[in-house]
Design a protein around this motif. Structure first.
Motif, PDB file in Angstrom:
ATOM      1  N   HIS A  76      28.220 -23.882 -18.390  1.00 30.34           N
ATOM      2  CA  HIS A  76      29.027 -23.121 -17.436  1.00 30.34           C
ATOM      3  C   HIS A  76      30.473 -23.058 -17.935  1.00 30.34           C
ATOM      4  N   LYS A  77      31.239 -22.138 -17.399  1.00 30.78           N
ATOM      5  CA  LYS A  77      32.632 -22.067 -17.812  1.00 30.78           C
ATOM      6  C   LYS A  77      33.507 -21.538 -16.691  1.00 30.78           C
ATOM      7  N   VAL A  78      34.771 -21.954 -16.743  1.00 38.82           N
ATOM      8  CA  VAL A  78      35.808 -21.443 -15.855  1.00 38.82           C
ATOM      9  C   VAL A  78      37.037 -21.154 -16.711  1.00 38.82           C
ATOM     10  N   LYS A  79      37.898 -20.287 -16.226  1.00 39.58           N
ATOM     11  CA  LYS A  79      39.088 -19.920 -16.979  1.00 39.58           C
ATOM     12  C   LYS A  79      40.026 -21.125 -17.089  1.00 39.58           C
ATOM     13  N   THR A  80      40.570 -21.333 -18.264  1.00 40.20           N
ATOM     14  CA  THR A  80      41.517 -22.423 -18.462  1.00 40.20           C
ATOM     15  C   THR A  80      42.844 -22.084 -17.801  1.00 40.20           C
ATOM     16  N   PRO A  81      43.349 -22.961 -16.934  1.00 41.53           N
ATOM     17  CA  PRO A  81      44.632 -22.681 -16.277  1.00 41.53           C
ATOM     18  C   PRO A  81      45.801 -22.851 -17.234  1.00 41.53           C
ATOM     19  N   ASP A  82      46.996 -22.445 -16.792  1.00 42.92           N
ATOM     20  CA  ASP A  82      48.170 -22.506 -17.656  1.00 42.92           C
ATOM     21  C   ASP A  82      49.064 -23.706 -17.352  1.00 42.92           C
ATOM     22  N   ASN A  83      48.524 -24.700 -16.626  1.00 42.07           N
ATOM     23  CA  ASN A  83      49.317 -25.886 -16.329  1.00 42.07           C
ATOM     24  C   ASN A  83      48.401 -27.093 -16.154  1.00 42.07           C
ATOM     25  N   ILE A  87      40.576 -29.141 -11.739  1.00 41.62           N
ATOM     26  CA  ILE A  87      39.258 -28.644 -12.117  1.00 41.62           C
ATOM     27  C   ILE A  87      38.370 -29.790 -12.603  1.00 41.62           C
ATOM     28  N   ILE A  88      38.914 -30.624 -13.476  1.00 44.96           N
ATOM     29  CA  ILE A  88      38.131 -31.733 -14.016  1.00 44.96           C
ATOM     30  C   ILE A  88      37.744 -32.714 -12.913  1.00 44.96           C
ATOM     31  N   GLN A  89      38.676 -32.983 -12.006  1.00 44.16           N
ATOM     32  CA  GLN A  89      38.364 -33.870 -10.890  1.00 44.16           C
ATOM     33  C   GLN A  89      37.221 -33.303 -10.054  1.00 44.16           C
ATOM     34  N   GLY A  90      37.240 -32.003  -9.824  1.00 45.93           N
ATOM     35  CA  GLY A  90      36.169 -31.377  -9.057  1.00 45.93           C
ATOM     36  C   GLY A  90      34.824 -31.489  -9.748  1.00 45.93           C
ATOM     37  N   LEU A  91      34.805 -31.279 -11.078  1.00 45.47           N
ATOM     38  CA  LEU A  91      33.553 -31.376 -11.830  1.00 45.47           C
ATOM     39  C   LEU A  91      32.977 -32.784 -11.758  1.00 45.47           C
ATOM     40  N   ILE A  92      33.846 -33.782 -11.909  1.00 47.97           N
ATOM     41  CA  ILE A  92      33.379 -35.176 -11.915  1.00 47.97           C
ATOM     42  C   ILE A  92      32.950 -35.613 -10.525  1.00 47.97           C
ATOM     43  N   THR A  93      33.749 -35.294  -9.523  1.00 42.19           N
ATOM     44  CA  THR A  93      33.458 -35.735  -8.162  1.00 42.19           C
ATOM     45  C   THR A  93      32.111 -35.215  -7.683  1.00 42.19           C
TER      46      THR A  93
END
Length: 300
Positions: A29-36, A43-49
């Motif tokens: 899966h993929k999501v757009k990389t943010p600029d900050n 995003i990473i916290q959401g994936l892990i949680t």
């Protein structure tokens, strides 16, 4: 619970997947990389949680120079806001499982060593052709990190003698993105990033300027290979990046390698011919390589 979470942070997209011990991905899966950094960590916290109870470890691939021990990124390449950030500290604050962080070029090399076209190769290298020239070096069956975790950063190899400006490094002159844009300009394309149209012209041999540009570009990659071979005595080099999906790229690099090698009797007498192949893995390479690194660390 035999799954691991792999995350590949790229300049445009964040790819992620659960992966098992054999390297099987449970969908990518993929999501757009943010600029900050704040949005990225969210995003990473959401994936892990979401799956923290299902995973035995987390493996992250990203651009930049990565401290293997602390998981800290320096000079984050296309994502400069990563500089000084420790993914390992962040991840382990969210979930009590092992976490590793690895440079994306090294991850690509490890995927090939584990399950790809460097499998069973003791001494080899991966060259990744993209915006710059990334890579990973395998010596005695292990990835080379270097004293400052910089090994394999082929973009910084000088291209010509003289003032070390941005145009004099292979990260610029051997950039696949720059090559496609130059070729598209010769072809008069409105979209300078239309690689498919560029390679259609190359395969059809419809433009001599583009053919000459393509041969010169492949020669630059050959010089990288020859330098690596002279220093490291490699058995095989595999070529990755988006343009490596075009068979003519590997064909032309191999052709130019033998032409250049055969011009020098000293080279013929001293250096064994090296194998040049395409990488087995494309978009999944960094996910697999990061997981392989995690498995190695967990086994230790």
């Amino acid at each position: 619970m035999n799954q691991y979470l792999a995350i590949d942070i790229g300049g445009s997209f964040i790819k992620y997947s659960q992966v098992d011990h054999a390297g099987n991905l449970a969908g990518s899966h993929k999501v757009k990389t943010p600029d900050n950094l704040s949005d990225l960590t969210a995003i990473i916290q959401g994936l892990i949680t979401e799956i923290k109870s299902e995973i035995r470890g987390v493996a992250i691939s990203c651009p930049g120079r990565v401290d293997d021990a602390t998981g800290t990124v320096y000079n984050g390449g296309a994502l400069p806001y990563l500089h000084g950030f420790s993914f390992k500290t962040f991840v382990t604050s969210l979930v009590d499982v092992p976490c590793i962080v690895i440079n994306d070029g090294k991850a690509a090399a490890l995927s090939e060593l584990w399950l790809g076209n460097l499998k069973s190769i003791a001494n080899g290298a991966t060259i990744v052709l993209g915006t710059g020239v990334g890579g990973g070096i395998i010596i005695n069956g292990e990835i080379v990190q270097g004293q400052h975790f910089q090994a394999g950063e082929l973009s910084f190899m000088p291209d010509v003698v003289g003032n070390p400006g941005p145009d004099n490094y292979l990260g610029y002159s051997a950039s696949a993105v720059q090559f496609v844009r130059q070729a598209a300009t010769f072809l008069g394309l409105s979209d300078l990033d239309d690689g498919l149209a560029v390679f259609d012209a190359i395969n059809q041999q419809t433009n001599q300027e583009v053919q000459a540009l393509f041969e010169t570009y492949c020669q630059k990659i050959v010089y990288i290979i020859l330098n690596l071979q002279a220093i490291l005595d490699l058995e095989r080099v595999v070529i990755g990046g988006g343009i490596s999906a075009q068979p003519i790229v590997i064909e032309m690099i191999s052709k130019q390698y033998h032409l250049i090698r055969n011009r020098s009797q000293i080279m013929v007498d001293s250096l064994e011919p090296i194998e040049i192949m395409a990488c087995k893995f494309g978009n999944e390479a960094n996910l697999l390589g990061a997981i392989y690194r995690l498995l190695i660390e967990m086994d230790r």
